[in-house]
Design an enzyme around this catalytic site. Structure first.
Site, PDB file in Angstrom:
ATOM      1  N   LYS A  14      35.140  39.966  44.305  1.00  0.00           N
ATOM      2  CA  LYS A  14      33.793  40.517  44.069  1.00  0.00           C
ATOM      3  C   LYS A  14      33.115  39.800  42.897  1.00  0.00           C
ATOM      4  O   LYS A  14      31.998  39.318  43.014  1.00  0.00           O
ATOM      5  CB  LYS A  14      33.871  42.028  43.794  1.00  0.00           C
ATOM      6  CG  LYS A  14      34.495  42.821  44.946  1.00  0.00           C
ATOM      7  CD  LYS A  14      34.531  44.312  44.667  1.00  0.00           C
ATOM      8  CE  LYS A  14      35.485  44.756  43.576  1.00  0.00           C
ATOM      9  NZ  LYS A  14      36.912  44.501  43.845  1.00  0.00           N
ATOM     10  N   ARG A  89      32.991  53.691  44.068  1.00  0.00           N
ATOM     11  CA  ARG A  89      34.388  53.607  44.493  1.00  0.00           C
ATOM     12  C   ARG A  89      34.886  54.920  45.085  1.00  0.00           C
ATOM     13  O   ARG A  89      36.062  55.009  45.450  1.00  0.00           O
ATOM     14  CB  ARG A  89      35.269  53.258  43.292  1.00  0.00           C
ATOM     15  CG  ARG A  89      35.553  51.769  43.120  1.00  0.00           C
ATOM     16  CD  ARG A  89      36.251  51.614  41.781  1.00  0.00           C
ATOM     17  NE  ARG A  89      37.212  50.559  41.722  1.00  0.00           N
ATOM     18  CZ  ARG A  89      37.007  49.392  41.109  1.00  0.00           C
ATOM     19  NH1 ARG A  89      35.851  49.097  40.573  1.00  0.00           N
ATOM     20  NH2 ARG A  89      37.964  48.505  41.033  1.00  0.00           N
ATOM     21  N   ARG A 123      45.056  35.802  37.724  1.00  0.00           N
ATOM     22  CA  ARG A 123      43.644  35.797  37.283  1.00  0.00           C
ATOM     23  C   ARG A 123      43.514  35.609  35.776  1.00  0.00           C
ATOM     24  O   ARG A 123      44.240  36.187  35.000  1.00  0.00           O
ATOM     25  CB  ARG A 123      42.988  37.123  37.682  1.00  0.00           C
ATOM     26  CG  ARG A 123      41.630  37.343  37.002  1.00  0.00           C
ATOM     27  CD  ARG A 123      40.790  38.371  37.700  1.00  0.00           C
ATOM     28  NE  ARG A 123      41.351  39.707  37.692  1.00  0.00           N
ATOM     29  CZ  ARG A 123      40.814  40.739  38.342  1.00  0.00           C
ATOM     30  NH1 ARG A 123      39.724  40.578  39.068  1.00  0.00           N
ATOM     31  NH2 ARG A 123      41.374  41.924  38.288  1.00  0.00           N
ATOM     32  N   ARG A 157      43.487  40.131  31.583  1.00  0.00           N
ATOM     33  CA  ARG A 157      43.362  41.577  31.424  1.00  0.00           C
ATOM     34  C   ARG A 157      44.721  42.249  31.323  1.00  0.00           C
ATOM     35  O   ARG A 157      45.647  41.887  32.032  1.00  0.00           O
ATOM     36  CB  ARG A 157      42.598  42.156  32.625  1.00  0.00           C
ATOM     37  CG  ARG A 157      41.109  41.979  32.504  1.00  0.00           C
ATOM     38  CD  ARG A 157      40.380  42.245  33.787  1.00  0.00           C
ATOM     39  NE  ARG A 157      40.772  43.481  34.473  1.00  0.00           N
ATOM     40  CZ  ARG A 157      40.236  43.869  35.616  1.00  0.00           C
ATOM     41  NH1 ARG A 157      39.314  43.133  36.208  1.00  0.00           N
ATOM     42  NH2 ARG A 157      40.620  44.989  36.180  1.00  0.00           N
ATOM     43  N   ARG A 168      46.493  50.520  41.571  1.00  0.00           N
ATOM     44  CA  ARG A 168      45.086  50.257  41.881  1.00  0.00           C
ATOM     45  C   ARG A 168      44.874  50.142  43.386  1.00  0.00           C
ATOM     46  O   ARG A 168      43.872  50.597  43.925  1.00  0.00           O
ATOM     47  CB  ARG A 168      44.628  48.986  41.155  1.00  0.00           C
ATOM     48  CG  ARG A 168      44.344  49.251  39.675  1.00  0.00           C
ATOM     49  CD  ARG A 168      44.538  48.038  38.816  1.00  0.00           C
ATOM     50  NE  ARG A 168      43.536  47.014  39.008  1.00  0.00           N
ATOM     51  CZ  ARG A 168      43.630  45.781  38.495  1.00  0.00           C
ATOM     52  NH1 ARG A 168      44.684  45.429  37.761  1.00  0.00           N
ATOM     53  NH2 ARG A 168      42.683  44.912  38.700  1.00  0.00           N
TER      54      ARG A 168
HETATM   55  P1  ADP Z   1      37.487  41.264  41.984  1.00  0.00           P
HETATM   56  O1  ADP Z   1      36.225  41.140  41.161  1.00  0.00           O
HETATM   57  O2  ADP Z   1      37.206  41.711  43.386  1.00  0.00           O
HETATM   58  O3  ADP Z   1      38.543  42.095  41.326  1.00  0.00           O
HETATM   59  P2  ADP Z   1      37.884  38.423  41.314  1.00  0.00           P
HETATM   60  O4  ADP Z   1      36.596  37.783  41.702  1.00  0.00           O
HETATM   61  O5  ADP Z   1      38.129  38.653  39.877  1.00  0.00           O
HETATM   62  O6  ADP Z   1      38.093  39.810  42.162  1.00  0.00           O
HETATM   63  O7  ADP Z   1      39.072  37.538  41.948  1.00  0.00           O
HETATM   64  C1  ADP Z   1      40.441  37.874  41.720  1.00  0.00           C
HETATM   65  C2  ADP Z   1      41.253  36.584  41.553  1.00  0.00           C
HETATM   66  O8  ADP Z   1      41.333  35.890  42.791  1.00  0.00           O
HETATM   67  C3  ADP Z   1      40.654  35.585  40.544  1.00  0.00           C
HETATM   68  O9  ADP Z   1      41.703  34.959  39.848  1.00  0.00           O
HETATM   69  C4  ADP Z   1      39.893  34.596  41.432  1.00  0.00           C
HETATM   70  O10 ADP Z   1      39.818  33.302  40.843  1.00  0.00           O
HETATM   71  C5  ADP Z   1      40.735  34.585  42.707  1.00  0.00           C
HETATM   72  N1  ADP Z   1      39.935  34.432  43.931  1.00  0.00           N
HETATM   73  C6  ADP Z   1      38.683  34.887  44.183  1.00  0.00           C
HETATM   74  N2  ADP Z   1      38.292  34.568  45.444  1.00  0.00           N
HETATM   75  C7  ADP Z   1      39.339  33.896  46.009  1.00  0.00           C
HETATM   76  C8  ADP Z   1      39.552  33.277  47.303  1.00  0.00           C
HETATM   77  N3  ADP Z   1      38.638  33.325  48.271  1.00  0.00           N
HETATM   78  N4  ADP Z   1      40.748  32.672  47.508  1.00  0.00           N
HETATM   79  C9  ADP Z   1      41.694  32.639  46.544  1.00  0.00           C
HETATM   80  N5  ADP Z   1      41.551  33.182  45.301  1.00  0.00           N
HETATM   81  C10 ADP Z   1      40.381  33.809  45.036  1.00  0.00           C
HETATM   82  P1  ADP Z   2      39.203  45.153  39.817  1.00  0.00           P
HETATM   83  O1  ADP Z   2      39.170  43.773  39.243  1.00  0.00           O
HETATM   84  O2  ADP Z   2      40.564  45.660  40.052  1.00  0.00           O
HETATM   85  O3  ADP Z   2      38.267  45.339  40.959  1.00  0.00           O
HETATM   86  P2  ADP Z   2      37.482  46.502  37.866  1.00  0.00           P
HETATM   87  O4  ADP Z   2      37.260  45.573  36.739  1.00  0.00           O
HETATM   88  O5  ADP Z   2      36.370  46.720  38.816  1.00  0.00           O
HETATM   89  O6  ADP Z   2      38.821  46.126  38.625  1.00  0.00           O
HETATM   90  O7  ADP Z   2      37.928  47.922  37.294  1.00  0.00           O
HETATM   91  C1  ADP Z   2      38.981  48.045  36.360  1.00  0.00           C
HETATM   92  C2  ADP Z   2      39.314  49.519  36.161  1.00  0.00           C
HETATM   93  O8  ADP Z   2      38.155  50.210  35.684  1.00  0.00           O
HETATM   94  C3  ADP Z   2      39.714  50.266  37.441  1.00  0.00           C
HETATM   95  O9  ADP Z   2      41.101  50.160  37.714  1.00  0.00           O
HETATM   96  C4  ADP Z   2      39.311  51.701  37.094  1.00  0.00           C
HETATM   97  O10 ADP Z   2      40.260  52.316  36.229  1.00  0.00           O
HETATM   98  C5  ADP Z   2      38.034  51.501  36.295  1.00  0.00           C
HETATM   99  N1  ADP Z   2      36.820  51.505  37.135  1.00  0.00           N
HETATM  100  C6  ADP Z   2      35.940  50.482  37.349  1.00  0.00           C
HETATM  101  N2  ADP Z   2      34.947  50.859  38.168  1.00  0.00           N
HETATM  102  C7  ADP Z   2      35.189  52.155  38.492  1.00  0.00           C
HETATM  103  C8  ADP Z   2      34.536  53.107  39.325  1.00  0.00           C
HETATM  104  N3  ADP Z   2      33.405  52.808  40.001  1.00  0.00           N
HETATM  105  N4  ADP Z   2      35.086  54.350  39.419  1.00  0.00           N
HETATM  106  C9  ADP Z   2      36.200  54.677  38.751  1.00  0.00           C
HETATM  107  N5  ADP Z   2      36.867  53.829  37.959  1.00  0.00           N
HETATM  108  C10 ADP Z   2      36.376  52.571  37.829  1.00  0.00           C
END
Ligand code: ADP
Ligand code: ADP
Ligand code: ZN
Length: 212
Positions: A14, A89, A123, A157, A168
């Site tokens: 995302k 969420r 990541r 993180r 998660r």
């Molecule tokens: P989210 O915001 O949904 O938690 P991230 O954008 O932070 O996910 O991506 C999670 C990890 O996966 C990061 O280390 C990112 O560089 C990697 N990543 C993102 N998209 C892809 C993809 N299409 N293929 C492989 N790795 C990816």
């Molecule tokens: P991810 O990379 O796993 O998608 P985020 O950075 O979006 O994680 O979120 C990290 C943490 O922050 C989640 O595990 C949760 O504890 C909290 N969090 C983020 N967004 C929300 C939401 N919309 N509702 C509840 N908790 C949230």
């Protein structure tokens, strides 16, 4: 135009896809995870409340997160909509959002569970600009130099470890995944296969944005 929601399991990509979407649409990115981490770093009361949930990989209570997003949407730059990353969420969050904002499109990035752990555990991101990288799937072009801002400090993180990822993912399947159907019924859901190279996913998303 209203707002766009980026939806998917933790590690789906995302944040990675948000940059191009934000650039194309002009919508500011609103990441609830980033906002919570900023609150935690500042030592605010909200950050303190959220801490135990984030550390254990559980969702922060709805009323906390709904209040946070509600305030953010009242800021000046949110007037023409925002790109929501990581919110809503839960169904309760989606219902609260519906009361204050029009959602034009929900982009659901689909990635199977078995890919998630390797994505999250590799990541890291730039300490200066927040650009997201991966140890094997998305390395910096020059070793230890950020592609976007040339910064050289990177962070990982605390909750990006295998134990927390399992919680998660469980929270995702129980509380968040049902939202895909909720949005599908409202005819705004666009599903994209997220188990492909980053560029291919981005091109599909941008093509869909053009047809809006
Ligand atoms: P989210 O915001 O949904 O938690 P991230 O954008 O932070 O996910 O991506 C999670 C990890 O996966 C990061 O280390 C990112 O560089 C990697 N990543 C993102 N998209 C892809 C993809 N299409 N293929 C492989 N790795 C990816
Ligand atoms: P991810 O990379 O796993 O998608 P985020 O950075 O979006 O994680 O979120 C990290 C943490 O922050 C989640 O595990 C949760 O504890 C909290 N969090 C983020 N967004 C929300 C939401 N919309 N509702 C509840 N908790 C949230
Ligand atoms: Zn950077």
């Amino acid at each position: 135009m209203g707002s766009i929601v980026l939806f998917g399991p933790p590690g789906a990509g995302k944040g990675t896809q948000a940059t191009a979407i934000s650039q194309t649409t002009g919508l500011p990115q609103v990441s609830t995870g980033d906002m919570l981490r900023a609150a935690l770093a500042q030592g605010s009361e909200l950050g303190e409340r959220a801490k135990v949930f984030m550390e254990s990989g559980q969702l922060v209570p709805d009323e906390v997160i709904i209040g946070l997003v509600g305030e953010r949407l009242q800021e000046d730059d949110a007037g023409d909509g925002v790109l929501l990353d990581g919110f809503p969420r839960t169904i309760a969050q989606a219902e609260a959002l519906q009361d204050i904002e029009t959602v034009d499109l929900v982009i659901s990035i689909e990635v199977p569970d078995e890919r998630i752990v390797e994505r999250i555990c590799g990541r890291f991101s730039c300490a200066d600009c927040g650009a997201v990288y991966h140890d094997t799937f998305n390395q910096t072009k020059t070793e230890e130099i950020c592609d976007s801002c040339s910064g050289s400090e990177f962070i990982r993180r605390d909750d990006d470890n295998e134990g927390t990822v399992r919680s998660r993912l469980e929270a995702y399947h129980h509380q968040t995944a049902p939202l895909a159907d909720w949005y599908h019924q409202r005819r705004v859901l666009f599903r994209v296969d997220g188990d492909r190279p980053i560029d291919e996913i981005r091109d599909d998303i941008l093509a869909t944005l053009k047809s809006l």
